[in-house]
Motif scaffolding. Structure first.
Motif, short mmCIF file in Angstrom:
data_model
loop_
_atom_site.label_atom_id
_atom_site.label_comp_id
_atom_site.label_asym_id
_atom_site.label_seq_id
_atom_site.Cartn_x
_atom_site.Cartn_y
_atom_site.Cartn_z
N ALA A 154 0.84 -1.21 0.00
CA ALA A 154 0.00 0.00 0.00
C ALA A 154 0.87 1.25 0.00
N VAL A 155 1.90 1.25 0.83
CA VAL A 155 2.82 2.41 0.87
C VAL A 155 3.51 2.58 -0.47
N GLN A 156 3.95 1.48 -1.06
CA GLN A 156 4.64 1.55 -2.35
C GLN A 156 3.71 2.07 -3.44
N ALA A 157 2.43 1.69 -3.39
CA ALA A 157 1.48 2.16 -4.40
C ALA A 157 1.32 3.67 -4.33
N VAL A 158 1.32 4.22 -3.11
CA VAL A 158 1.23 5.67 -2.94
C VAL A 158 2.50 6.34 -3.45
N LYS A 159 3.66 5.77 -3.11
CA LYS A 159 4.93 6.33 -3.59
C LYS A 159 4.98 6.34 -5.11
N GLN A 160 4.53 5.25 -5.72
CA GLN A 160 4.59 5.15 -7.18
C GLN A 160 3.66 6.17 -7.84
N LEU A 161 2.46 6.32 -7.30
CA LEU A 161 1.53 7.29 -7.86
C LEU A 161 2.10 8.71 -7.76
N SER A 162 2.68 9.03 -6.61
CA SER A 162 3.29 10.36 -6.43
C SER A 162 4.43 10.57 -7.42
N ALA A 163 5.27 9.55 -7.58
CA ALA A 163 6.39 9.66 -8.52
C ALA A 163 5.90 9.82 -9.95
N ASP A 164 4.85 9.09 -10.30
CA ASP A 164 4.32 9.13 -11.68
C ASP A 164 3.79 10.51 -12.05
N VAL A 165 3.30 11.26 -11.06
CA VAL A 165 2.74 12.58 -11.36
C VAL A 165 3.71 13.71 -11.00
N GLY A 166 4.96 13.34 -10.66
CA GLY A 166 6.01 14.35 -10.52
C GLY A 166 6.12 15.04 -9.18
N ILE A 167 5.69 14.39 -8.11
CA ILE A 167 5.82 14.99 -6.78
C ILE A 167 7.26 14.90 -6.30
N PRO A 168 7.85 15.96 -5.73
CA PRO A 168 9.21 15.88 -5.19
C PRO A 168 9.31 14.82 -4.10
N ALA A 169 10.51 14.33 -3.88
CA ALA A 169 10.69 13.23 -2.93
C ALA A 169 11.03 13.71 -1.52
N ARG A 170 11.62 14.89 -1.38
CA ARG A 170 12.13 15.34 -0.09
C ARG A 170 11.65 16.75 0.24
N LEU A 171 11.56 17.04 1.53
CA LEU A 171 11.10 18.36 1.95
C LEU A 171 12.13 19.45 1.66
N ARG A 172 13.41 19.08 1.59
CA ARG A 172 14.41 20.09 1.24
C ARG A 172 14.16 20.62 -0.18
N ASP A 173 13.52 19.78 -1.01
CA ASP A 173 13.26 20.19 -2.39
C ASP A 173 12.20 21.28 -2.49
N VAL A 174 11.44 21.50 -1.42
CA VAL A 174 10.40 22.53 -1.44
C VAL A 174 10.71 23.66 -0.45
N GLY A 175 11.96 23.71 0.00
CA GLY A 175 12.40 24.86 0.78
C GLY A 175 12.47 24.69 2.28
N MET A 176 12.22 23.50 2.80
CA MET A 176 12.32 23.31 4.24
C MET A 176 13.75 23.49 4.69
N LYS A 177 13.93 24.13 5.87
CA LYS A 177 15.26 24.37 6.44
C LYS A 177 15.47 23.46 7.64
N GLU A 178 16.62 22.82 7.66
CA GLU A 178 16.90 21.86 8.73
C GLU A 178 16.87 22.50 10.10
N GLU A 179 17.29 23.77 10.19
CA GLU A 179 17.34 24.43 11.49
C GLU A 179 15.94 24.72 12.05
N ASP A 180 14.90 24.56 11.23
CA ASP A 180 13.53 24.82 11.70
C ASP A 180 12.83 23.56 12.19
N ILE A 181 13.49 22.43 12.16
CA ILE A 181 12.80 21.17 12.44
C ILE A 181 12.16 21.16 13.82
N ALA A 182 12.85 21.66 14.83
CA ALA A 182 12.30 21.65 16.19
C ALA A 182 11.00 22.44 16.26
N ALA A 183 10.98 23.63 15.64
CA ALA A 183 9.78 24.46 15.65
C ALA A 183 8.66 23.83 14.82
#
Length: 383
Positions: A323-352
């Protein structure tokens, strides 16, 4: 056990159903609309589909087009003041979740002025009166804001999003016309489509789920899975099916709640203005995997609805992974980024971010209780 279902008074579906707005407005004897939207939709000519109909039939309106993605307290306040000056007696929201959420907040405050402090609407606010009548016309196939009792506002000052849950906010009329969604760019179709899938999956496994909501969510998963790729590719049938699938998901989750995926996605919108659907799409498979042991046989149902073969013959661990793999595959097929750093998340903000996610109203519905340390680690893994 008691369960409540709150749905629109009326909803219209199908290509060309936008034309029904004329009859619906006329029979309700509404006098003037404040049409809530954004400048992008004005520029794209999408809003003109609505205003041309109103003008042709001499139905007065005024436009409020200052809505921004992840609408803010200031956006709502400005809309409230315009409504008061406009002479309007009803609202029309044209757009995705942002115009619809803005219109919900405006309508609630107008009829419940004691909640003029927008922050006071957070959570389950004890409003006494139904919103100003609201007609919702979605232009994206994902948020299902047109059928939900929820809306989300961004508190820029405190870098947080807050969820408002109020049956008084539900639109009296929803018009789900796929022709209003046809001009969405592929990237938006992908993001909003996975947002809809997230609603269906989280709604299916949330603590408040029950038989009626389960039926809605499983059907939504099935429709979204078979139609999202085609919708992103620009196929008309795919767009039409996505319009229906996301609405069915909204019928369910609005009444039973969501979970940690949304709890973690909301702060990303508040901190970095990440589109809500993209944030959900990146987080969904990872939180699904983390939740798996607390979901019983439900992932078998999800896998089956997503078209995974031979689910009956798999053991529970295998079917959960599938089930998890099916969701991953669908996301990949429609071009969703794989990581939060790819959409601007900053590591120093993780605690907040983790603290904000823990405090989010959606997180409480998650099937697995989450600690601050666990949410922190999930953000680190996703970074």
């Amino acid at each position: 056990m008691q369960h409540r279902m709150v749905l629109n008074e009326t909803a219209w579906f199908g290509a060309g159903s936008l034309s029904q707005i004329v009859n619906e407005v006329t029979k309700r004897n509404f006098k003037k609309a404040l049409l809530v939207t954004d400048k992008t939709l004005i520029k794209a000519g999408v809003v003109e589909n609505v205003t041309a109909l109103l003008a042709k039939h001499q139905l007065p309106f005024m436009i409020y087009d200052e809505v921004v993605p992840n609408p803010t307290i200031a956006t709502v306040q400005q809309g409230v003041e315009l409504f008061k000056r406009s002479g309007a007696d009803y609202l029309i929201a044209v757009g995705g979740g942002s115009p619809q959420d803005t219109a919900k907040a405006i309508g609630i405050i107008i009829n419940n002025p004691e909640f003029a402090d927008v922050r006071s609407l957070e959570g389950v606010a004890p409003t006494r009166n139904a919103s100003v009548p609201l007609i919702a016309i979605p232009t994206t196939a994902g948020t299902a804001a047109e059928v939900t009792i929820n809306y989300v506002i961004t508190d820029e000052e405190n870098r947080r999003k807050f969820v408002c849950v109020d049956p008084h906010a539900i639109p009296i009329l929803a018009i789900i016309d796929a022709e209003m969604m046809a001009s969405m760019p592929p990237v938006l179709k992908a993001a909003t489509g996975i947002d809809a899938l997230t609603h269906a999956i989280e709604g299916y496994i949330t603590k408040g789920a029950w038989e009626l909501s389960d039926a809605l969510h499983l059907k939504a998963i099935q429709i979204i899975t078979r139609s999202l790729r085609a919708s992103v590719a620009g196929e008309a049938k795919g767009v039409e099916e996505m319009a229906l699938g996301q609405y069915i998901a909204g019928m369910g989750f609005s009444n039973v709640g969501l979970g940690l995926v949304h709890g973690m996605a909301h702060p990303l919108g508040a901190f970095y203005n990440v589109p809500h659907g993209v944030a959900n799409a990146i987080i969904l498979p990872h939180v699904m995997a983390w939740n798996a042991e607390f979901t019983g046989e439900k992932y078998r149902d999800i896998a089956r609805a997503m078209g995974v073969a031979r689910v009956c013959g798999m053991d529970l661990n295998e079917v959960r992974a599938a089930a998890v793999q099916a969701v991953k595959q669908l996301s990949a097929d429609v071009g969703i980024p794989a990581r939060l750093r790819d959409v601007g998340m900053k590591e120093e903000d993780i605690a907040a971010l983790a603290q904000a996610a823990l405090d989010d109203v959606c997180t409480g519905g998650n099937p697995r209780e989450a600690t601050l340390a666990e949410i922190t680690e999930l953000y680190r893994q996703l970074y």
